[in-house]
Design an enzyme around this catalytic site. Sequence first.
Site, PDB file in Angstrom:
ATOM      1  N   LEU A 121       0.798  -1.076   0.056  1.00  0.00           N
ATOM      2  CA  LEU A 121      -0.117   0.074  -0.036  1.00  0.00           C
ATOM      3  C   LEU A 121       0.895   1.420   0.002  1.00  0.00           C
ATOM      4  CD1 LEU A 121      -2.550  -1.471   2.717  1.00  0.00           C
ATOM      5  CD2 LEU A 121      -2.879  -1.128  -0.004  1.00  0.00           C
ATOM      6  N   PRO A 122       0.223   2.401  -0.293  1.00  0.00           N
ATOM      7  CA  PRO A 122       1.006   3.652  -0.566  1.00  0.00           C
ATOM      8  C   PRO A 122       1.458   4.417   0.651  1.00  0.00           C
ATOM      9  CG  PRO A 122      -1.194   4.078  -1.107  1.00  0.00           C
ATOM     10  CD  PRO A 122      -0.997   2.638  -0.782  1.00  0.00           C
ATOM     11  N   THR A 154       6.010   0.557   2.145  1.00  0.00           N
ATOM     12  CA  THR A 154       7.289   1.354   2.704  1.00  0.00           C
ATOM     13  C   THR A 154       6.584   2.276   3.537  1.00  0.00           C
ATOM     14  OG1 THR A 154       8.574   1.141   0.967  1.00  0.00           O
ATOM     15  CG2 THR A 154       9.061   2.901   2.440  1.00  0.00           C
ATOM     16  N   LYS A 230      14.430  -0.340   4.943  1.00  0.00           N
ATOM     17  CA  LYS A 230      13.906   0.193   3.736  1.00  0.00           C
ATOM     18  C   LYS A 230      14.323   1.606   3.704  1.00  0.00           C
ATOM     19  CE  LYS A 230      12.204   0.466  -0.312  1.00  0.00           C
ATOM     20  NZ  LYS A 230      10.696  -0.143  -0.515  1.00  0.00           N
ATOM     21  N   LYS A 305       7.805  10.666  -0.711  1.00  0.00           N
ATOM     22  CA  LYS A 305       7.298   9.957   0.381  1.00  0.00           C
ATOM     23  C   LYS A 305       8.276   9.582   1.354  1.00  0.00           C
ATOM     24  CE  LYS A 305       6.078   6.086   0.988  1.00  0.00           C
ATOM     25  NZ  LYS A 305       5.285   4.568   0.948  1.00  0.00           N
TER      26      LYS A 305
END
Length: 357
Positions: A121-122, A154, A230, A305
């Site tokens: 998911l975003p 992430t 990450k 992001k």
Amino acid sequence: FFFFSSRRRHTRCSGVSWARRCVQETGYQRRVHGEFTQMRKFTRLYNTFEHQALRKAKTVGFIGLGNMGGSMSINLKNGGFDVIAYDSNKQSLERVQKEGVRVAENIQSLAQQSETVVTMLPNSDVVQQVCETNDSKGLFQNMKKGSLVIDCSTINPLHAQNIHELGKKYGVNFVDAPVSGGVVAAKNAKLTFMVGTNDDNLFTRCKEVLQHMGPNSLSCNRPGGGQIAKICNNMALAIEMIAVAEALSLGKKLGLDPNTLTQIMKISSSRCWSVDTYNPVPGVMPDLPASNNYEGGFACELMRKDLKIAKEVAQSANAYTPLGQKALELYETLLDKGYSRRDFGIIYDYLLNSKQQ
């Protein structure tokens, strides 16, 4: 009769005794055949129940079917799992459905059918909303106790830790397992997973699923640890991509063919992933987003992001990250120019068409 009998002896006998023996052995054979038939029916019935149980145990839910998640869900299906997927985008659902992935009507239905769910998911807010909803239709509220949610998104490491704790209240295991490798690796099942858990059993359960989407699953030894790895990786990737794009654009402006410079950099000290695997110059690698007008791939808005998250966690840790800050500023500029959905390699095009200030 002679060939079916296991008890017959090769002895001489009269016609009457031979006939009597045939009748006796025929009855014996009928009993054996009847027992064998019953056994076959039982075995067939048992195998049917066993198959259904195995099928249920191997059902994996998948939520988030974008550039990465769509390919990942298909690879899970190809790995032998019964995959049921959900996405708010109907076109994404139709694409994976054509590849044999089952489609769920909503998150609640998917959760009730799955003991393991993978999410891609975003951002943190969407992950939170998928896991727990005000109307009790989220994953945590509808999965059985002991179930597993593997989040490959992430997100902020602190948010991942909070969602992990929230899952424990519902008896559901939440493990952060963000990925590295990009859309090409997602398509080819070559992803690397950074798994945030210190529970060996949970790590094993995660690997049983993740191995069908990529060969490398590395334990980061703590909830949220995968997200820490990450974010650090993606900050380095952004800086690396900018450096490679800057060098290649400079070379082109000085009159050197980017293909030639790329071949040199591939075997020189500047060799890196952005040079030899995900080159940002159109035409150098034909199957990459750079050669498709930077469509698809890893969007600039997602890189921005991740860099914002890196900035936030750096501030919380009192860490000095000047290059990460500069990378964030450049990708914010790309978003201002309308490149939010374009692949992050478009930084090459921006630098190539910019003049020194």
